[in-house]
Design a protein around this motif. Structure first.
Motif, PDB file in Angstrom:
ATOM      1  N   LYS A 163       0.832  -1.214   0.000  1.00  0.00           N
ATOM      2  CA  LYS A 163       0.000   0.000   0.000  1.00  0.00           C
ATOM      3  C   LYS A 163       0.862   1.258   0.000  1.00  0.00           C
ATOM      4  O   LYS A 163       0.522   2.256  -0.640  1.00  0.00           O
ATOM      5  CB  LYS A 163      -0.923  -0.004   1.222  1.00  0.00           C
ATOM      6  N   LEU A 164       1.984   1.221   0.731  1.00  0.00           N
ATOM      7  CA  LEU A 164       2.879   2.375   0.781  1.00  0.00           C
ATOM      8  C   LEU A 164       3.620   2.560  -0.531  1.00  0.00           C
ATOM      9  O   LEU A 164       3.789   3.696  -1.000  1.00  0.00           O
ATOM     10  CB  LEU A 164       3.909   2.185   1.914  1.00  0.00           C
ATOM     11  N   CYS A 165       4.025   1.449  -1.143  1.00  0.00           N
ATOM     12  CA  CYS A 165       4.894   1.491  -2.320  1.00  0.00           C
ATOM     13  C   CYS A 165       4.315   0.658  -3.463  1.00  0.00           C
ATOM     14  O   CYS A 165       4.892  -0.378  -3.855  1.00  0.00           O
ATOM     15  CB  CYS A 165       6.281   0.969  -1.966  1.00  0.00           C
ATOM     16  N   PRO A 166       3.166   1.070  -4.040  1.00  0.00           N
ATOM     17  CA  PRO A 166       2.668   0.369  -5.226  1.00  0.00           C
ATOM     18  C   PRO A 166       3.619   0.565  -6.406  1.00  0.00           C
ATOM     19  O   PRO A 166       4.508   1.425  -6.362  1.00  0.00           O
ATOM     20  CB  PRO A 166       1.307   1.031  -5.476  1.00  0.00           C
ATOM     21  N   LEU A 167       3.429  -0.216  -7.454  1.00  0.00           N
ATOM     22  CA  LEU A 167       4.351  -0.173  -8.586  1.00  0.00           C
ATOM     23  C   LEU A 167       4.492   1.208  -9.208  1.00  0.00           C
ATOM     24  O   LEU A 167       5.557   1.566  -9.713  1.00  0.00           O
ATOM     25  CB  LEU A 167       3.908  -1.185  -9.648  1.00  0.00           C
ATOM     26  N   ASN A 168       3.423   1.983  -9.162  1.00  0.00           N
ATOM     27  CA  ASN A 168       3.463   3.315  -9.798  1.00  0.00           C
ATOM     28  C   ASN A 168       3.800   4.432  -8.823  1.00  0.00           C
ATOM     29  O   ASN A 168       3.582   5.608  -9.101  1.00  0.00           O
ATOM     30  CB  ASN A 168       2.119   3.610 -10.471  1.00  0.00           C
ATOM     31  N   VAL A 169       4.370   4.102  -7.663  1.00  0.00           N
ATOM     32  CA  VAL A 169       4.627   5.091  -6.621  1.00  0.00           C
ATOM     33  C   VAL A 169       5.793   6.006  -7.003  1.00  0.00           C
ATOM     34  O   VAL A 169       6.690   5.613  -7.764  1.00  0.00           O
ATOM     35  CB  VAL A 169       4.939   4.390  -5.276  1.00  0.00           C
ATOM     36  N   ASP A 170       5.766   7.229  -6.479  1.00  0.00           N
ATOM     37  CA  ASP A 170       6.960   8.079  -6.473  1.00  0.00           C
ATOM     38  C   ASP A 170       7.939   7.402  -5.526  1.00  0.00           C
ATOM     39  O   ASP A 170       7.684   7.297  -4.325  1.00  0.00           O
ATOM     40  CB  ASP A 170       6.601   9.481  -5.973  1.00  0.00           C
ATOM     41  N   GLN A 171       9.065   6.946  -6.035  1.00  0.00           N
ATOM     42  CA  GLN A 171       9.941   6.108  -5.229  1.00  0.00           C
ATOM     43  C   GLN A 171      10.688   6.878  -4.148  1.00  0.00           C
ATOM     44  O   GLN A 171      11.441   6.283  -3.367  1.00  0.00           O
ATOM     45  CB  GLN A 171      10.897   5.332  -6.136  1.00  0.00           C
ATOM     46  N   ASN A 172      10.465   8.182  -4.066  1.00  0.00           N
ATOM     47  CA  ASN A 172      11.019   8.956  -2.951  1.00  0.00           C
ATOM     48  C   ASN A 172      10.060   9.002  -1.761  1.00  0.00           C
ATOM     49  O   ASN A 172      10.383   9.595  -0.733  1.00  0.00           O
ATOM     50  CB  ASN A 172      11.371  10.375  -3.392  1.00  0.00           C
ATOM     51  N   VAL A 173       8.879   8.401  -1.890  1.00  0.00           N
ATOM     52  CA  VAL A 173       7.983   8.243  -0.740  1.00  0.00           C
ATOM     53  C   VAL A 173       8.713   7.419   0.316  1.00  0.00           C
ATOM     54  O   VAL A 173       9.445   6.470   0.007  1.00  0.00           O
ATOM     55  CB  VAL A 173       6.680   7.544  -1.169  1.00  0.00           C
ATOM     56  N   THR A 174       8.534   7.777   1.581  1.00  0.00           N
ATOM     57  CA  THR A 174       9.282   7.117   2.649  1.00  0.00           C
ATOM     58  C   THR A 174       8.382   6.321   3.592  1.00  0.00           C
ATOM     59  O   THR A 174       7.206   6.643   3.774  1.00  0.00           O
ATOM     60  CB  THR A 174      10.077   8.139   3.486  1.00  0.00           C
ATOM     61  N   GLY A 175       8.973   5.298   4.164  1.00  0.00           N
ATOM     62  CA  GLY A 175       8.316   4.494   5.173  1.00  0.00           C
ATOM     63  C   GLY A 175       9.203   4.341   6.391  1.00  0.00           C
ATOM     64  O   GLY A 175      10.432   4.500   6.308  1.00  0.00           O
ATOM     65  N   ASP A 176       8.618   4.032   7.537  1.00  0.00           N
ATOM     66  CA  ASP A 176       9.367   3.907   8.786  1.00  0.00           C
ATOM     67  C   ASP A 176      10.292   2.687   8.746  1.00  0.00           C
ATOM     68  O   ASP A 176       9.902   1.616   8.277  1.00  0.00           O
ATOM     69  CB  ASP A 176       8.414   3.776   9.966  1.00  0.00           C
ATOM     70  N   LEU A 177      11.502   2.868   9.269  1.00  0.00           N
ATOM     71  CA  LEU A 177      12.463   1.769   9.296  1.00  0.00           C
ATOM     72  C   LEU A 177      12.174   0.773  10.416  1.00  0.00           C
ATOM     73  O   LEU A 177      12.631  -0.367  10.367  1.00  0.00           O
ATOM     74  CB  LEU A 177      13.888   2.311   9.440  1.00  0.00           C
ATOM     75  N   ASP A 178      11.451   1.207  11.431  1.00  0.00           N
ATOM     76  CA  ASP A 178      10.927   0.260  12.412  1.00  0.00           C
ATOM     77  C   ASP A 178       9.632   0.831  12.986  1.00  0.00           C
ATOM     78  O   ASP A 178       9.168   1.892  12.555  1.00  0.00           O
ATOM     79  CB  ASP A 178      11.962  -0.093  13.492  1.00  0.00           C
ATOM     80  N   ALA A 179       9.039   0.129  13.923  1.00  0.00           N
ATOM     81  CA  ALA A 179       7.712   0.511  14.415  1.00  0.00           C
ATOM     82  C   ALA A 179       7.742   1.707  15.354  1.00  0.00           C
ATOM     83  O   ALA A 179       6.687   2.256  15.687  1.00  0.00           O
ATOM     84  CB  ALA A 179       7.056  -0.679  15.106  1.00  0.00           C
ATOM     85  N   THR A 180       8.922   2.141  15.795  1.00  0.00           N
ATOM     86  CA  THR A 180       9.051   3.323  16.666  1.00  0.00           C
ATOM     87  C   THR A 180      10.093   4.260  16.056  1.00  0.00           C
ATOM     88  O   THR A 180      11.208   4.392  16.581  1.00  0.00           O
ATOM     89  CB  THR A 180       9.462   2.920  18.098  1.00  0.00           C
ATOM     90  N   PRO A 181       9.780   4.924  14.939  1.00  0.00           N
ATOM     91  CA  PRO A 181      10.804   5.593  14.123  1.00  0.00           C
ATOM     92  C   PRO A 181      11.393   6.873  14.700  1.00  0.00           C
ATOM     93  O   PRO A 181      12.359   7.387  14.141  1.00  0.00           O
ATOM     94  CB  PRO A 181      10.060   5.888  12.816  1.00  0.00           C
ATOM     95  N   ILE A 182      10.855   7.390  15.788  1.00  0.00           N
ATOM     96  CA  ILE A 182      11.477   8.568  16.388  1.00  0.00           C
ATOM     97  C   ILE A 182      12.036   8.258  17.783  1.00  0.00           C
ATOM     98  O   ILE A 182      12.511   9.144  18.480  1.00  0.00           O
ATOM     99  CB  ILE A 182      10.522   9.780  16.471  1.00  0.00           C
ATOM    100  N   ILE A 183      12.004   6.978  18.170  1.00  0.00           N
ATOM    101  CA  ILE A 183      12.545   6.549  19.460  1.00  0.00           C
ATOM    102  C   ILE A 183      13.682   5.568  19.220  1.00  0.00           C
ATOM    103  O   ILE A 183      13.504   4.545  18.555  1.00  0.00           O
ATOM    104  CB  ILE A 183      11.465   5.888  20.337  1.00  0.00           C
ATOM    105  N   PHE A 184      14.852   5.883  19.753  1.00  0.00           N
ATOM    106  CA  PHE A 184      15.998   4.992  19.617  1.00  0.00           C
ATOM    107  C   PHE A 184      15.873   3.903  20.676  1.00  0.00           C
ATOM    108  O   PHE A 184      16.068   4.145  21.864  1.00  0.00           O
ATOM    109  CB  PHE A 184      17.308   5.772  19.788  1.00  0.00           C
ATOM    110  N   ASP A 185      15.543   2.707  20.229  1.00  0.00           N
ATOM    111  CA  ASP A 185      15.329   1.583  21.141  1.00  0.00           C
ATOM    112  C   ASP A 185      15.665   0.298  20.400  1.00  0.00           C
ATOM    113  O   ASP A 185      16.223   0.328  19.303  1.00  0.00           O
ATOM    114  CB  ASP A 185      13.885   1.577  21.664  1.00  0.00           C
ATOM    115  N   ASN A 186      15.312  -0.835  20.980  1.00  0.00           N
ATOM    116  CA  ASN A 186      15.627  -2.113  20.336  1.00  0.00           C
ATOM    117  C   ASN A 186      14.459  -2.671  19.528  1.00  0.00           C
ATOM    118  O   ASN A 186      14.471  -3.845  19.134  1.00  0.00           O
ATOM    119  CB  ASN A 186      16.109  -3.139  21.357  1.00  0.00           C
TER     120      ASN A 186
END
Length: 324
Positions: free
Chosen positions: A225-248
Motif C-alpha cells: 500500500k505504501l509502495c505500489p508499482l506506480n509510486v513516487d519512489q522517494n515516498v518514505t516508510g518507517d524503518l521500524d515501528a518506533t521511528p522517532i525513538i531509539f530503542d531495540n
C-alpha cells in the motif's frame, strides 16, 4: 577507483591514524563546544524530529569514506565531485543545514577552533541521546579534509541490497566485528527509508518476480500500500515501528520479518548475525552498550592526509562561497 585498490585503501584507513583523539579535546580552547552542539540539536529535534535520524547517519557515511574528515559535507566544485550525489547519499542524506547551524553557532563563540569532522561525531551522539538512546563520551581532535571523492563513496558504501556476508566482510576490513555490524545497523532504529530501496524486495526479489519470502505477510501488505508499482519512489516508510525513538524495536521487527531494508532483514536470516539480532531484541541494555562501542570504533577511522579547520563545512578554506 579500481575495486582492486579498495582493500589497500581500507587498510590505510585502519592503520593510518595521524591524530591522537581524546575526550575533552576542546576543554581549553572551546569549553562550551559540546553544550553548543547539543543545544542546536535540541532545536533541530523540536523543529523536525526526523532530522536527528538524518544527522546520526552522517557519522557512518563520513567515516567509511577516507576516514572521519567531514568530506561528505563538501559541496561540488568545478574541479571536484563531492560525495553528496554519490549513490548512497543522493536522495537519501538530508539535514545538512543542521550542521551549518551548529558550525555557525560555534564560530560565534570559538572561531576557527572546532572542526566539522568533530561536529559530525558530536551531533551523531546527540541525535541518539535525544531520541532516547544511550549517551557517551566522544573522542575529538579531528581535522577536516581539503577534498572529497564521489568515486570513493560509490566504491565503498554498501547498498541496501547488500547481504550479511558482504557486510561482514566489508566491516571486517575496517576492523569492525560482526557484533559491531549488527549493533551499528541499529542506527535504523530511528528514521525512514525510501520506496526506491524496497521495491525490488516487494516485486522482484533475486529476479524471481516475487516478493522476498522473509517478509511477514501483514507487513508485506502494508508495504504494498505504501509502495505500489506506480509510486513516487522517494515516498518514505518507517524503518521500524518506533521511528522517532531509539530503542531495540528494530531488532524485534527483524525477528518478526518486518525489516524494511533487505540489508537489515538479512541480519536475521544469516546464521552468523542472527544471534546478535535475537540478543539485542531481548536486551536493550546490551544493544546500547554494543552500539556505543561500535560508534567509538567507527569514530576512530582516519587516514593520513592534509587537513584544516573549515570556516564553512561546505567548502575548503580559501574557496569562494555563499554565506550561510
Amino acid at each position: 577507483m579500481s575495486p582492486l585498490l579498495l582493500p589497500f585503501l581500507l587498510l590505510h584507513i585502519i592503520t593510518g591514524a595521524a591524530l591522537q583523539l581524546r575526550p575533552g579535546y576542546y576543554s581549553g580552547t572551546c569549553p562550551a563546544a559540546e553544550i553548543i552542539v547539543r543545544d542546536v540539536m535540541k532545536k533541530a529535534f523540536v523543529r523536525e524530529p526526523r532530522s536527528l535520524a538524518s544527522v546520526m547517519r552522517f557519522q557512518f557515511h563520513d567515516c567509511f569514506v577516507n576516514g572521519c574528515d567531514a568530506s561528505m559535507l563538501l559541496d561540488d566544485t568545478p574541479t571536484m565531485l563531492g560525495e553528496k550525489l554519490s549513490l548512497s547519499n543522493i536522495n537519501s542524506l538530508r539535514s545538512y543545514e543542521v550542521v551549518d547551524e551548529v558550525k555557525k553557532a560555534l564560530e560565534k563563540v570559538c572561531p576557527g577552533v572546532v572542526s566539522c569532522a568533530d561536529i559530525i561525531i558530536m551531533a551523531a551522539r546527540d541525535a541518539v541521546a535525544l531520541s532516547g538512546g544511550p549517551d557517551w563520551e566522544v573522542k575529538l581532535g579531528r581535522l577536516d579534509s581539503l577534498t572529497a571523492s564521489q568515486e570513493a563513496s560509490d566504491n565503498i558504501m554498501p547498498s541496501p541490497r547488500a547481504n550479511a556476508t558482504f557486510l561482514i566482510d566489508l566491516f571486517g576490513k575496517f576492523n569492525l566485528s560482526v557484533k559491531d555490524l549488527v549493533a551499528l545497523s541499529g542506527s535504523h532504529s530511528i528514521g525512514q527509508g525510501r520506496c526506491f530501496s524496497v521495491m525490488y524486495r516487494l516485486y522482484n526479489q533475486s529476479g524471481t518476480g516475487r516478493p522476498d519470502p522473509a517478509f511477514e505477510p501483514k507487513f508485506r501488505e502494508k508495504l504494498y500500500k505504501l509502495c505500489p508499482l506506480n509510486v513516487d519512489q522517494n515516498v518514505t516508510g518507517d524503518l521500524d515501528a518506533t521511528p522517532i525513538i531509539f530503542d531495540n524495536q528494530y531488532f524485534m521487527d527483524l525477528d518478526s520479518g518486518r525489516g524494511f531494508l533487505y540489508s537489515d532483514q538479512t541480519l536475521f536470516t544469516c546464521p552468523q548475525t542472527r544471534g546478535f539480532v535475537k540478543q539485542f531484541s531481548i536486551d536493550q541494555g546490551e544493544f546500547f552498550k554494543a552500539y556505543v562501542e561500535g560508534m567509538i570504533k567507527l569514530g576512530d577511522l582516519q587516514i593520513e592526509q592534509p587537513g584544516e579547520i573549515r570556516e564553512n563545512c561546505r567548502v575548503a578554506n580559501g574557496r569562494p562561497v555563499n554565506t550561510f
